[in-house]
Write an enzyme that holds these catalytic residues in place. Structure first.
Site, PDB file in Angstrom:
ATOM      1  N   LEU A 183       0.868  -1.178   0.000  1.00  0.00           N
ATOM      2  CA  LEU A 183       0.000   0.000   0.000  1.00  0.00           C
ATOM      3  C   LEU A 183       0.903   1.225   0.000  1.00  0.00           C
ATOM      4  CD1 LEU A 183      -1.839  -2.346   0.880  1.00  0.00           C
ATOM      5  CD2 LEU A 183      -3.009  -0.767   2.412  1.00  0.00           C
ATOM      6  N   ILE A 184       1.133   1.775  -1.184  1.00  0.00           N
ATOM      7  CA  ILE A 184       2.147   2.811  -1.354  1.00  0.00           C
ATOM      8  C   ILE A 184       1.498   4.189  -1.444  1.00  0.00           C
ATOM      9  CG2 ILE A 184       2.195   2.548  -3.878  1.00  0.00           C
ATOM     10  CD1 ILE A 184       5.279   3.074  -3.624  1.00  0.00           C
ATOM     11  N   LYS A 265      -8.516   3.610   7.174  1.00  0.00           N
ATOM     12  CA  LYS A 265      -7.511   2.551   7.044  1.00  0.00           C
ATOM     13  C   LYS A 265      -8.176   1.189   6.846  1.00  0.00           C
ATOM     14  CE  LYS A 265      -3.666   4.897   7.526  1.00  0.00           C
ATOM     15  NZ  LYS A 265      -2.814   4.797   8.729  1.00  0.00           N
ATOM     16  N   GLY A 287       3.566   0.608   5.673  1.00  0.00           N
ATOM     17  CA  GLY A 287       4.720   1.264   6.284  1.00  0.00           C
ATOM     18  C   GLY A 287       4.474   1.714   7.706  1.00  0.00           C
ATOM     19  N   GLN A 296      -1.634   4.170  14.749  1.00  0.00           N
ATOM     20  CA  GLN A 296      -0.647   3.098  14.802  1.00  0.00           C
ATOM     21  C   GLN A 296      -0.337   2.644  16.228  1.00  0.00           C
ATOM     22  OE1 GLN A 296       2.629   4.482  12.371  1.00  0.00           O
ATOM     23  NE2 GLN A 296       1.322   4.696  10.574  1.00  0.00           N
ATOM     24  N   CYS A 457      -1.528  26.493   1.098  1.00  0.00           N
ATOM     25  CA  CYS A 457      -1.192  25.551   2.165  1.00  0.00           C
ATOM     26  C   CYS A 457       0.189  25.933   2.673  1.00  0.00           C
ATOM     27  CB  CYS A 457      -1.238  24.096   1.679  1.00  0.00           C
ATOM     28  SG  CYS A 457       0.090  23.678   0.538  1.00  0.00           S
TER      29      CYS A 457
END
Length: 483
Positions: A183-184, A265, A287, A296, A457
């Site tokens: 999953l990049i 997610k 990652g 996480q 931004c």
């Protein structure tokens, strides 16, 4: 030109059948990669090493560099192969090659033999070392940590004078393990985790969840292609792209703020698992590192895993960010990652660090899963070898960046809500409106289209990507504001 390829030590301790299979796969991988450097290259496998011979000396640097990037190789020896008559002849040939290199330095001699001879390796080391010590100016023998190590190999009736030792990548040859789907996102973590699985022998396919339009996807494709070209070119892999903007919009509309990150997610895991099932891929790769961001924590990672039965591998789980960035620099993805904006972590203002399963399932009960199924069904799958040609033929999109403001212009602050509240943007005599980037696609058309909008931004990266995205949708009244 000849190279001796030494196997990664973990390969040599395998059973005979497994070791032979690994060596065959590594030999095939070397052939597949080196044919792009020199079509005349010959690759011959042996039980404990692999020989690479190429006829064109001009290709030597290319071949050497390519070999250092192939998983499964411990080190590479560049050698000159010559016949020999006796131990004194070995010494004379070594003296000619090493005399200039050893002047004023300490050295030792290391010898390996294959075959039957009337002397031992230690006999050759002592004889050659003593001769060099007597006949090279201002040099001395030092057996531990010398300035130079003279490496020799005697293979039956052939003397291999080792001119250079190059460190390999290590790991297992690609193809010895099963396929994975990474999953990049284009950031530091996903690139490094993809590399680590390639190094461990997996053929890594790529899955990208597009939240930022074509410009974002091009950047991620560049990262994926770089990783494949540099470390995995021996095998064909897929690049899968899913338009996840509708999924994010559904989450924003239906899910409570603190649960959004975990739900997103879980949706990504469900979608990636469906893609993996379609192509017979055994595991997903992410990652994620323990405690790096709110999603996480162990509690949240367990809930994310529960969204699918597919195995999820997290090679960076115990790594700190500094180490990850160092690895990204070493593998060449750091420059890409520096300019890649973070999307997933900014949709929720106050993300939970200890999500409750029943609460998550309750929030997901309001989600229209037809949106997710549509995203999976419409996924675009591309052979990664086609990415460069495809991008090379695509027109280069640009958007104007300005620091000047007109009286009728509107500065559109596209930062996430918490960033806007933490550091509000105020400008004298210029209208400022707020519209988080993840709502631009669905809400920009509702704005007064007679005005020019300057997207803002903090770093200018997200605003440029979003301006390009709006241009793709047909809106020409956008620029990037960089004060």
């Amino acid at each position: 030109m000849k190279f001796i390829i030494k196997l990664f030590p973990e390969i040599t301790i395998k059973s005979q059948s497994v070791r032979l299979r690994f060596i065959k796969i590594l030999t095939s991988n070397i052939r597949n990669i080196l044919k792009h450097c020199d079509e005349s290259v010959a690759v011959v496998r042996h039980w404990d090493h692999i020989e690479v011979r190429a006829g064109d000396e001009q290709h030597r640097p290319l071949v050497a560099d390519a070999l250092t990037l192939i998983p499964g190789i411990h080190h590479i020896l560049a050698v000159e192969e010559r016949p020999w008559q006796d131990m004194h002849d070995i010494y004379l040939q070594t003296l000619v090659m090493y005399r200039d290199r050893l002047v004023g330095k300490s050295f030792c001699v290391r010898v390996k033999r294959r075959g039957t001879h009337d002397f031992t390796s230690q006999d050759v080391e002592r004889y050659v070392g003593g001769g060099l010590n007597q006949n090279v100016d201002n040099t001395r023998v030092k057996l531990t940590h010398p300035d130079e190590t003279v490496l020799l190999e005697i293979d039956n009736d052939r003397l291999l004078l080792i001119t250079e030792r190059l460190e390999g990548l290590g790991g297992f040859p690609i193809g010895t393990q099963e396929d994975v789907l990474s999953l990049i996102s284009g950031g530091f973590d996903s690139g490094v985790s993809s590399y680590m699985l390639m190094r461990r022998g997996c053929r890594v396919n790529y899955c990208f969840f597009n939240l930022g339009g074509a410009a974002h996807e091009i950047g991620v494709r560049q990262v994926a292609h770089h990783l494949w070209r540099r470390f995995g070119q021996s095998h064909k892999v897929r690049f899968v792209s899913l338009d996840f903007a509708p999924v994010v919009n559904e989450i924003l509309a239906k899910v409570e703020d603190g649960q959004m990150g975990i739900v997103l997610k879980r949706m990504m895991v469900r979608a990636a698992s469906a893609i993996a099932e379609r192509y017979g891929i055994q595991a997903l790769v992410t990652g994620e590192a323990l405690g790096q961001v709110s999603s996480q924590t162990l509690t949240n990672l367990r809930l994310i895993d529960n969204a699918s039965d597919t195995l999820i591998l997290r090679p960076l789980i115990s790594h700190d960010k500094e180490h990850i960035i160092t690895l990204a620099h070493q593998i060449g993805t750091e420059e890409y990652a520096k300019t890649m904006p973070e999307y997933c972590g900014v949709i929720s203002k106050s993300p939970t660090v200890r999500a409750v399963k029943s609460r998550i399932e309750q929030e997901e009960g309001q989600f229209d899963f037809a949106v997710l199924e549509t995203a999976v069904a419409q996924a675009q799958v591309v052979d990664i070898r086609e990415l460069v040609a495809e991008e090379g033929n695509a027109p280069v999109a640009e958007v104007e960046t300005t620091a000047e403001l007109g009286s009728g212009d509107v500065v559109l602050d596209i930062r996430s809500q918490d960033e806007q509240e933490g550091c509000p943007l105020t400008l004298a005599n210029v209208a400022v409106q707020t519209l988080p980037f993840y709502k631009l696609g669905s809400h920009f058309g509702e704005l007064d289209q007679s005005k020019l909008y300057l997207l803002y931004c903090d770093r200018g990266v997200m605003s440029r990507l979003q301006a390009l995205y709006l241009r793709e949708q047909g809106f020409q009244n956008v620029k990037v504001y960089r004060p």
